[in-house]
Design a protein around this motif. Structure first.
Motif, PDB file in Angstrom:
ATOM      1  N   GLY A  29      20.553  32.961 -40.514  1.00  0.00           N
ATOM      2  CA  GLY A  29      21.148  31.652 -40.762  1.00  0.00           C
ATOM      3  C   GLY A  29      20.704  31.106 -42.096  1.00  0.00           C
ATOM      4  N   PRO A  30      21.148  29.903 -42.426  1.00  0.00           N
ATOM      5  CA  PRO A  30      20.829  29.313 -43.725  1.00  0.00           C
ATOM      6  C   PRO A  30      19.334  29.063 -43.920  1.00  0.00           C
ATOM      7  N   GLU A  31      18.596  28.850 -42.851  1.00  0.00           N
ATOM      8  CA  GLU A  31      17.149  28.628 -42.966  1.00  0.00           C
ATOM      9  C   GLU A  31      16.460  29.832 -43.585  1.00  0.00           C
ATOM     10  N   ASP A  32      16.899  31.032 -43.211  1.00  0.00           N
ATOM     11  CA  ASP A  32      16.314  32.246 -43.780  1.00  0.00           C
ATOM     12  C   ASP A  32      16.527  32.311 -45.286  1.00  0.00           C
ATOM     13  N   ILE A  33      17.704  31.925 -45.731  1.00  0.00           N
ATOM     14  CA  ILE A  33      18.016  31.971 -47.161  1.00  0.00           C
ATOM     15  C   ILE A  33      17.143  30.982 -47.935  1.00  0.00           C
ATOM     16  N   VAL A  34      17.111  29.739 -47.500  1.00  0.00           N
ATOM     17  CA  VAL A  34      16.354  28.741 -48.253  1.00  0.00           C
ATOM     18  C   VAL A  34      14.851  28.991 -48.169  1.00  0.00           C
ATOM     19  N   ASN A  35      14.363  29.489 -47.049  1.00  0.00           N
ATOM     20  CA  ASN A  35      12.938  29.806 -46.955  1.00  0.00           C
ATOM     21  C   ASN A  35      12.562  30.946 -47.884  1.00  0.00           C
ATOM     22  N   THR A  36      13.404  31.953 -47.989  1.00  0.00           N
ATOM     23  CA  THR A  36      13.143  33.072 -48.905  1.00  0.00           C
ATOM     24  C   THR A  36      13.153  32.593 -50.350  1.00  0.00           C
ATOM     25  N   LEU A  37      14.121  31.761 -50.725  1.00  0.00           N
ATOM     26  CA  LEU A  37      14.169  31.210 -52.080  1.00  0.00           C
ATOM     27  C   LEU A  37      12.939  30.361 -52.372  1.00  0.00           C
ATOM     28  N   ALA A  38      12.555  29.522 -51.430  1.00  0.00           N
ATOM     29  CA  ALA A  38      11.402  28.639 -51.628  1.00  0.00           C
ATOM     30  C   ALA A  38      10.127  29.440 -51.847  1.00  0.00           C
ATOM     31  N   GLU A  39       9.909  30.459 -51.046  1.00  0.00           N
ATOM     32  CA  GLU A  39       8.696  31.270 -51.172  1.00  0.00           C
ATOM     33  C   GLU A  39       8.712  32.116 -52.443  1.00  0.00           C
ATOM     34  N   THR A  40       9.847  32.674 -52.783  1.00  0.00           N
ATOM     35  CA  THR A  40       9.948  33.566 -53.944  1.00  0.00           C
ATOM     36  C   THR A  40       9.813  32.815 -55.265  1.00  0.00           C
ATOM     37  N   PHE A  41      10.401  31.625 -55.356  1.00  0.00           N
ATOM     38  CA  PHE A  41      10.456  30.908 -56.625  1.00  0.00           C
ATOM     39  C   PHE A  41       9.651  29.614 -56.637  1.00  0.00           C
ATOM     40  N   ASP A  42       8.762  29.424 -55.667  1.00  0.00           N
ATOM     41  CA  ASP A  42       7.928  28.214 -55.589  1.00  0.00           C
ATOM     42  C   ASP A  42       8.767  26.947 -55.672  1.00  0.00           C
ATOM     43  N   LEU A  43       9.685  26.809 -54.752  1.00  0.00           N
ATOM     44  CA  LEU A  43      10.570  25.651 -54.706  1.00  0.00           C
ATOM     45  C   LEU A  43      10.245  24.786 -53.501  1.00  0.00           C
ATOM     46  N   LYS A  44      10.588  23.522 -53.613  1.00  0.00           N
ATOM     47  CA  LYS A  44      10.482  22.603 -52.487  1.00  0.00           C
ATOM     48  C   LYS A  44      11.883  22.464 -51.899  1.00  0.00           C
TER      49      LYS A  44
END
Length: 57
Positions: A29-44
């Motif tokens: 789901g979308p949570e997986d996508i945003v969590n991966t982006l946040a962890e990979t690129f140090d995003l909030k």
């Protein structure tokens, strides 16, 4: 995100919104996508209803 899951995405800066990423992810789901982006690129990443807000840390 909007076409696939119905979530609107807003960015904290113009520069961040212009970043492009290509990846192949096994997601549930979308949570997986945003969590991966946040962890990979140090995003909030925060979510309010059907809007996801992405900003730099």
């Amino acid at each position: 995100m909007e076409q696939q899951y119905g979530y609107r995405v807003e960015f904290g800066s113009q520069a961040l919104s212009e970043q492009r990423v290509t990846a192949f992810l096994e997601v549930k789901g979308p949570e997986d996508i945003v969590n991966t982006l946040a962890e990979t690129f140090d995003l909030k990443v925060t979510q309010k209803e059907k809007t996801i807000y992405i900003s730099s840390l």
